[in-house]
Design a protein around this motif. Structure first.
Motif, PDB file in Angstrom:
ATOM      1  N   HIS A  89       0.809  -1.355   0.048  1.00 56.32           N
ATOM      2  CA  HIS A  89      -0.041  -0.007   0.132  1.00 56.32           C
ATOM      3  C   HIS A  89       0.805   1.227  -0.010  1.00 56.32           C
ATOM      4  O   HIS A  89       1.298   1.870   1.068  1.00 56.32           O
ATOM      5  N   GLY A  90       1.398   1.661  -1.260  1.00 59.88           N
ATOM      6  CA  GLY A  90       2.300   2.558  -1.321  1.00 59.88           C
ATOM      7  C   GLY A  90       3.647   2.368  -2.039  1.00 59.88           C
ATOM      8  O   GLY A  90       3.633   1.866  -3.162  1.00 59.88           O
ATOM      9  N   THR A  91       4.711   2.499  -1.347  1.00 62.18           N
ATOM     10  CA  THR A  91       5.931   2.513  -2.070  1.00 62.18           C
ATOM     11  C   THR A  91       6.847   1.314  -1.137  1.00 62.18           C
ATOM     12  O   THR A  91       6.848   1.460   0.114  1.00 62.18           O
ATOM     13  N   ILE A  92       7.628   0.517  -1.780  1.00 66.28           N
ATOM     14  CA  ILE A  92       8.479  -0.432  -0.965  1.00 66.28           C
ATOM     15  C   ILE A  92       9.803  -0.586  -1.934  1.00 66.28           C
ATOM     16  O   ILE A  92       9.647  -0.667  -3.074  1.00 66.28           O
ATOM     17  N   ASP A  93      10.829  -0.667  -1.099  1.00 68.06           N
ATOM     18  CA  ASP A  93      12.122  -0.985  -1.659  1.00 68.06           C
ATOM     19  C   ASP A  93      12.781  -2.485  -1.258  1.00 68.06           C
ATOM     20  O   ASP A  93      12.821  -2.950  -0.028  1.00 68.06           O
ATOM     21  N   LEU A  94      12.692  -3.431  -2.155  1.00 65.44           N
ATOM     22  CA  LEU A  94      12.813  -4.634  -1.886  1.00 65.44           C
ATOM     23  C   LEU A  94      14.385  -5.092  -2.352  1.00 65.44           C
ATOM     24  O   LEU A  94      14.641  -5.427  -3.392  1.00 65.44           O
ATOM     25  N   PRO A  95      15.304  -5.433  -1.413  1.00 70.32           N
ATOM     26  CA  PRO A  95      16.608  -5.581  -1.624  1.00 70.32           C
ATOM     27  C   PRO A  95      16.808  -6.862  -2.090  1.00 70.32           C
ATOM     28  O   PRO A  95      16.284  -7.835  -1.343  1.00 70.32           O
ATOM     29  N   PHE A  96      18.085  -7.243  -2.832  1.00 74.38           N
ATOM     30  CA  PHE A  96      18.315  -8.589  -2.944  1.00 74.38           C
ATOM     31  C   PHE A  96      20.022  -8.568  -3.578  1.00 74.38           C
ATOM     32  O   PHE A  96      20.401  -7.791  -3.834  1.00 74.38           O
TER      33      PHE A  96
END
Length: 322
Positions: A89-96
C-alpha cells in the motif's frame, strides 16, 4: 521470504465473461478492488510457497505478448536466490544480493495494481536500463548477463499483492556448459575424422606413413589401416597390413601379404624387402607368426591363383618346407 525450490508457472486470470476454473486449472478467482487485477489467491500462495512465479497477466495480454516477445524469460534454468511476496500500500524497496559467481541473473517482478516497478543497481539512484528489459502492464522482466556484485533493489509503487523472484546460474556451471558445448563443437564426427586421417596419410611421404598411423588413437589407426588394405599402391597396402598385424589382426593382414607376394609386387614395388620389418620388430615372435599364417593361406588358396601366381606361392611353400 526466501524460497529455494523448483519453478512453478502459474498464470493469473482476470474475471471475464465465460471464464471457468475448469478451463484454466485454477480455482475461481476472488474479485479484486477496482483498478487491480483479479488474483487467484490460492494459486498465488502455491507459487510463493513452492518457489514459483505468479504471472500477473491482464485479459488477453499473454497471447499478444507471446506473439511478439522472446519467451526465454519463462525459463526456469538456474537457482532461485531470492523470492519475496507480500501486499503493498504505497512504496517499498525490496533488496536482493548478487554474489560472486552468480551469472545470468533473471529478475521477475509483478504487482497487482497498475503501478511502477523499477530495478536499481548497487549504489545507483537512477533505474537500471543496461540489459534487455521486458515490461507488461503489471510485470517487469530483466536479464542480467554479467551483473555487478552487491545489493540490488526492486522498487514497487502501487497497491495489492506483489511477488519478485531472482534466478541465477552459477558462473562455474556456465563455464562447464560452455566448455562442453565448445568441446562438442570441436569434435568432428567419425566420417570427418576418417576423411581427415586418410588425407593426412596420403600427404605423408613413404617414410612417414607408419608414423602417421602411430600418431592416431588405436581405433582410428585401425579404421584407417582397414581403409587402405585394398589400395592400388602395394607399399600403402603393406604398411596398412603391418599395422593391423601388430594390433593382433593377422587374419586381416595375411591376405594382403599373400596378394602382394603372388603378384610379384614384393620385387617390383617393395624391392624384395617384404618381411624385413617383421624380423626387426620389437616382438621377436612376429615374423614367425606371420610366416606361418601366410603359408597356411597360400596353401589353402593355390587353386584360386593364376599360373604365375601359383608358381610364386609354390616357391614360397617349398622354401618354407611346406
Amino acid at each position: 521470504m526466501l524460497v529455494r525450490a523448483s519453478l512453478v508457472l502459474v498464470f493469473a486470470c482476470c474475471a471475464t465473461p465465460g471464464w471457468s476454473g475448469a478451463d484454466s486449472g485454477q480455482s475461481a478467482p476472488k474479485r479484486a478492488n477496482p483498478g487491480r487485477l483479479t488474483i487467484d489467491e490460492a494459486a498465488f500462495e502455491i507459487a510463493a510457497a513452492t518457489g514459483g512465479f505468479y504471472y500477473f497477466w491482464q485479459p488477453g495480454e499473454f497471447s499478444q505478448f507471446a506473439a511478439h516477445e522472446n519467451l526465454d524469460i519463462f525459463s526456469s534454468d538456474g537457482k532461485v536466490i531470492e523470492q519475496i511476496e507480500g501486499e503493498l500500500h504505497g512504496t517499498i524497496d525490496l533488496p536482493f544480493e548478487i554474489k560472486t559467481g552468480d551469472a545470468r541473473v533473471t529478475l521477475r517482478a509483478g504487482l497487482q495494481s497498475l503501478g511502477i516497478i523499477e530495478l536499481f543497481a548497487p549504489g545507483e539512484r537512477v533505474p537500471y536500463t543496461g540489459e534487455p528489459t521486458t515490461r507488461t502492464a503489471h510485470m517487469l522482466f530483466v536479464s542480467l548477463a554479467d551483473p555487478s556484485i552487491g545489493t540490488w533493489r526492486v522498487r514497487l509503487i502501487g497497491e495489492g499483492l506483489y511477488l519478485i523472484q531472482v534466478v541465477a546460474k552459477r558462473a562455474e556451471i556456465e563455464s562447464e556448459l560452455s566448455e562442453a558445448t565448445e568441446s562438442a563443437r570441436r569434435q568432428p564426427d567419425a566420417a570427418e575424422s576418417a576423411d581427415r586421417d586418410l588425407a593426412d596419410f596420403r600427404l605423408a611421404s613413404p617414410d612417414e606413413r607408419w608414423h602417421t598411423l602411430r600418431r592416431l588413437p588405436a581405433p582410428r589407426g585401425n579404421a584407417l589401416a582397414r581403409a587402405l588394405l585394398d589400395d592400388s599402391d602395394p607399399g600403402v597396402a603393406y604398411v596398412a597390413a603391418g599395422w593391423l598385424a601388430r594390433q593382433g589382426y593377422l587374419d586381416e593382414a595375411v591376405p594382403v601379404y599373400a596378394r602382394i607376394y603372388v603378384r610379384g609386387e614384393n620385387e617390383t614395388a617393395l624391392h624384395g624387402r617384404m618381411g624385413y620389418d617383421w624380423i626387426h620388430d620389437d616382438d621377436d615372435t612376429l615374423a614367425e607368426r606371420i610366416l606361418e599364417a601366410l603359408s597356411q593361406h597360400l596353401r589353402g588358396h593355390l587353386n584360386d591363383y593364376s599360373t604365375p601366381e601359383r608358381r610364386r606361392a609354390e616357391v614360397f611353400l617349398r622354401e618354407r618346407g611346406r
